[in-house]
Scaffold this motif. Sequence first.
Motif, PDB file in Angstrom:
ATOM      1  N   LEU A   1      33.334  42.135  43.690  1.00 47.61           N
ATOM      2  CA  LEU A   1      33.831  42.975  42.429  1.00 47.61           C
ATOM      3  C   LEU A   1      35.232  42.163  41.552  1.00 47.61           C
ATOM      4  N   TRP A   2      36.243  42.085  42.936  1.00 42.60           N
ATOM      5  CA  TRP A   2      37.637  41.326  42.314  1.00 42.60           C
ATOM      6  C   TRP A   2      37.631  40.161  40.950  1.00 42.60           C
ATOM      7  N   ALA A   3      36.440  39.313  41.536  1.00 46.23           N
ATOM      8  CA  ALA A   3      35.899  38.087  41.095  1.00 46.23           C
ATOM      9  C   ALA A   3      35.370  38.523  39.991  1.00 46.23           C
ATOM     10  N   LEU A   4      34.233  39.394  38.948  1.00 45.46           N
ATOM     11  CA  LEU A   4      34.088  40.097  37.924  1.00 45.46           C
ATOM     12  C   LEU A   4      35.357  40.969  37.159  1.00 45.46           C
ATOM     13  N   ALA A   5      35.844  41.219  37.793  1.00 43.12           N
ATOM     14  CA  ALA A   5      37.084  41.497  36.900  1.00 43.12           C
ATOM     15  C   ALA A   5      38.512  40.939  36.795  1.00 43.12           C
ATOM     16  N   VAL A   6      38.602  39.794  38.037  1.00 36.69           N
ATOM     17  CA  VAL A   6      39.381  38.170  36.768  1.00 36.69           C
ATOM     18  C   VAL A   6      37.620  37.955  35.905  1.00 36.69           C
ATOM     19  N   GLY A   7      36.897  37.330  35.738  1.00 31.71           N
ATOM     20  CA  GLY A   7      36.384  36.897  34.779  1.00 31.71           C
ATOM     21  C   GLY A   7      36.121  37.687  33.280  1.00 31.71           C
ATOM     22  N   LEU A   8      36.082  39.513  33.490  1.00 27.63           N
ATOM     23  CA  LEU A   8      36.104  40.406  32.005  1.00 27.63           C
ATOM     24  C   LEU A   8      37.265  40.099  31.760  1.00 27.63           C
ATOM     25  N   VAL A   9      38.626  40.342  32.392  1.00 27.72           N
ATOM     26  CA  VAL A   9      40.413  39.686  31.540  1.00 27.72           C
ATOM     27  C   VAL A   9      39.641  38.650  31.105  1.00 27.72           C
TER      28      VAL A   9
END
Length: 275
Positions: free
Chosen positions: A74-82
Amino acid sequence: MNASTLTRGSQAGKRKAAPAIEGAARAGFTARGVIYLLVGLLALQIAFGGSGKQADQGGALQEVASKPFGEVVLWALAVGLVGMALWRLSEAVFGAAGPDGNKAKKRVASGARAVFYGFVAYSVISFAAGAGGSGSSDGKSRDATAKAMELPAGQWLVGVAGVVIGCAGVWMAVQAIRRKYHKHMRLGEMSRKVRQAVDVTGVGGGVARGLVFAVAGGFAVRAAYDYEPDKAKGMDDTLRSFTETPAGPWLLVLIAVGLMLFGVFSFAMARYRKV
């Protein structure tokens, strides 16, 4: 300071930031691919009557959270979208890749995309941080529509928004059919088979994504016309509406497969996109 000086300064800034920008963009496309792949899988389950989960971003995030190491993902996805939001912001500030990347309309479009992905990234971060989750896209659509209709000329605002979303969906589908994404990709680095696979995912995925947006826009227009906010639909309800057509669940199957193809296409963009 004249225009040429500003352009040179912009290009110099872009060159300095190039490695970070490229990494952010590729991480963003990867994150987008994961989300669309999961939404497509959830929609496929709905088509066959085997899932009560939401076929939208919230449902995809819940699916990720339920798996081992889900919080890390989830945090990896968040970083990617940022990263995606920052890349689009850099295009608005420095200009996009390509000969027409410095045109005003390109910069404005990139700025709008930066805002959109910023909101998406915020919702994923909120979900990962446990701040109430991402929420249902259907509930959010109805709430936003109801609040908009309370404004002066709110009914017209919702109607116009619906038309814009619908037209954007049609534009997405047409651009995909015309393979306009070719100009953004390093085609010379692809083998013939890879290029064929990219075209299958790019056209099929782009048409499915565009159709979902177009239908969602149509529901918003209907909600405005009837002055009934509950008729506005998010992605989950929009996808479920395809089962109510004469084609039954099979149309949703095609759309679901298309969304999964768009997820795979996003992975190809992460690898071959010009940044």
